[in-house]
Design a protein around this motif. Sequence first.
Motif, PDB file in Angstrom:
ATOM      1  N   ASP A 113       0.796  -1.443   0.135  1.00 14.00           N
ATOM      2  CA  ASP A 113      -0.114  -0.477   0.109  1.00 14.00           C
ATOM      3  C   ASP A 113       1.086   1.191   0.011  1.00 14.00           C
ATOM      4  O   ASP A 113       2.052   0.944   0.490  1.00 14.00           O
ATOM      5  CB  ASP A 113      -0.547   0.306   1.525  1.00 14.00           C
ATOM      6  CG  ASP A 113      -1.543  -0.784   1.149  1.00 14.00           C
ATOM      7  OD1 ASP A 113      -2.702  -1.079   0.172  1.00 14.00           O
ATOM      8  OD2 ASP A 113      -2.752  -1.361   2.154  1.00 14.00           O
ATOM      9  N   ASP A 115       0.141   3.776   1.864  1.00 12.51           N
ATOM     10  CA  ASP A 115       0.395   4.714   2.636  1.00 12.51           C
ATOM     11  C   ASP A 115       1.527   4.584   3.773  1.00 12.51           C
ATOM     12  O   ASP A 115       1.149   4.852   5.051  1.00 12.51           O
ATOM     13  CB  ASP A 115      -0.523   4.656   3.592  1.00 12.51           C
ATOM     14  CG  ASP A 115      -1.127   3.175   3.710  1.00 12.51           C
ATOM     15  OD1 ASP A 115       0.014   2.164   3.476  1.00 12.51           O
ATOM     16  OD2 ASP A 115      -2.332   2.531   3.795  1.00 12.51           O
ATOM     17  N   GLN A 117       2.447   1.565   5.842  1.00 12.24           N
ATOM     18  CA  GLN A 117       1.709   1.557   7.142  1.00 12.24           C
ATOM     19  C   GLN A 117       2.958   0.663   7.313  1.00 12.24           C
ATOM     20  O   GLN A 117       2.646  -0.326   8.999  1.00 12.24           O
ATOM     21  CB  GLN A 117       0.023   1.508   7.114  1.00 12.24           C
ATOM     22  CG  GLN A 117      -0.540   2.298   7.196  1.00 12.24           C
ATOM     23  CD  GLN A 117      -2.661   1.836   7.691  1.00 12.24           C
ATOM     24  OE1 GLN A 117      -2.725   1.580   6.613  1.00 12.24           O
ATOM     25  NE2 GLN A 117      -1.935   2.450   8.879  1.00 12.24           N
ATOM     26  N   ARG A 218      -1.612   4.862   9.722  1.00 10.62           N
ATOM     27  CA  ARG A 218      -1.305   5.579   8.430  1.00 10.62           C
ATOM     28  C   ARG A 218      -1.119   7.270   9.247  1.00 10.62           C
ATOM     29  O   ARG A 218      -1.682   7.939  10.039  1.00 10.62           O
ATOM     30  CB  ARG A 218      -2.564   5.442   7.867  1.00 10.62           C
ATOM     31  CG  ARG A 218      -2.560   5.876   7.117  1.00 10.62           C
ATOM     32  CD  ARG A 218      -3.877   6.567   6.349  1.00 10.62           C
ATOM     33  NE  ARG A 218      -4.416   5.635   4.931  1.00 10.62           N
ATOM     34  CZ  ARG A 218      -4.471   5.787   4.065  1.00 10.62           C
ATOM     35  NH1 ARG A 218      -3.423   7.091   3.617  1.00 10.62           N
ATOM     36  NH2 ARG A 218      -4.365   5.286   3.477  1.00 10.62           N
TER      37      ARG A 218
HETATM   38 MG    MG Z   1      -3.244   1.290   5.017  1.00 10.92          MG
END
Ligand code: MG
Length: 340
Positions: A113, A115, A117, A218
């Motif tokens: 992803d 983001d 994370q 996040r």
């Molecule tokens: Mg995420």
Amino acid sequence: MRATELDAVAAPPTAQACALSLVIPVYNEEESVPHICRRISEVLAAAPEPYRASYEVLLVDDGSSDGSFAACLAAQRADAQVRIIQFRRNFGKTAALQAGFRHARGARVVTIDADMQEDPADMFRLLAQLDAGYDLVSAWRVQRNDPLSKTLPSRIFNSVVAGVTGVALHDFNCGFKAYTHEVVRDLRLYGDLHRFIPVLASQQGFRVTEVPVAHRPRRYGKSKFGVRRLGRGYLDFIQVLFLTSYLRQPLRLFGTIGTLLFLAGGLISAYLTVLWFQGQRPIGDRPLLTLGVLLLITGLQFVSTGLIGEMLRYSSYHPDDEYAIRRVLEPPQPPLTPDE
Ligand code: MG
Ligand code: UDP
């Protein structure tokens, strides 16, 4: 669009041009894109062979409405390994992953992803499991740093999916996964099926495992998946169960249910018929009669649905869909004799 670009869209590359493709779905992640791309370049600059000199990053801009695309272009200027696929509008994470898979040229594919994370540096632990013989390695967010409104449903989701499908993972829906080229070639993702990738792969005979990874909250932007998706989640699950078990034999499912309903309806009707002959009339105003007739009709309908399913299956038959070959071993060729 120029002709060469058109060709590229029509016939995605299948040759394995590099060791690793990193596929990153991007939807309104303008602040995160620079960070993840910088971290990936950094991690891959120090990567073990064969990944260091031989990788590509596929940023799939899923119709972002913020500055994500500009951020992708900037990332491409900073790292020549970056390729960008831009969707015309938002098609969803599943579509973004599928597009990345179709265009990935790496012998191995890692999805992550945007983001941040998860830490891209953990990918080598996932890739190591591919070396050990697995085909799909999913990251397991042991300590998940998300709000309870996400972690609790996710826990229930994971245990139900694992229990029902028999695929023993703790975390099906983590965006961080490593695949062999064969898995991404053979997956058929649509709708919201990305949450069930390990189930679909395992159904095709791929070996699936998981590796624990660290997970951070996040930092930028918002989560794209809220509680709203829960409402539809159970339908997706039914879809997956159907796709992975009864798609091949629709009559087995519909025929069984239909037969049971029909039998129940038959028993009720027989009982009422006996009563009628014994003189216990009228039976026409008994609720049981309605139930019996209803069961008979629904039972028949289920059986016919199964038969129609079998017809569809027959007419869309393709031999390659009937099995999944891991490898074919031919005997060594005898040397050619001179007069051949
Ligand atoms: Mg995420
Ligand atoms: N994403 C996407 N299309 C969408 C929704 C999300 O490409 O329609 C991407 C998003 O940019 C992110 C990844 O999918 O890179 C996971 O999304 P998010 O972090 O919001 O999901 P969560 O971790 O909160 O479940």
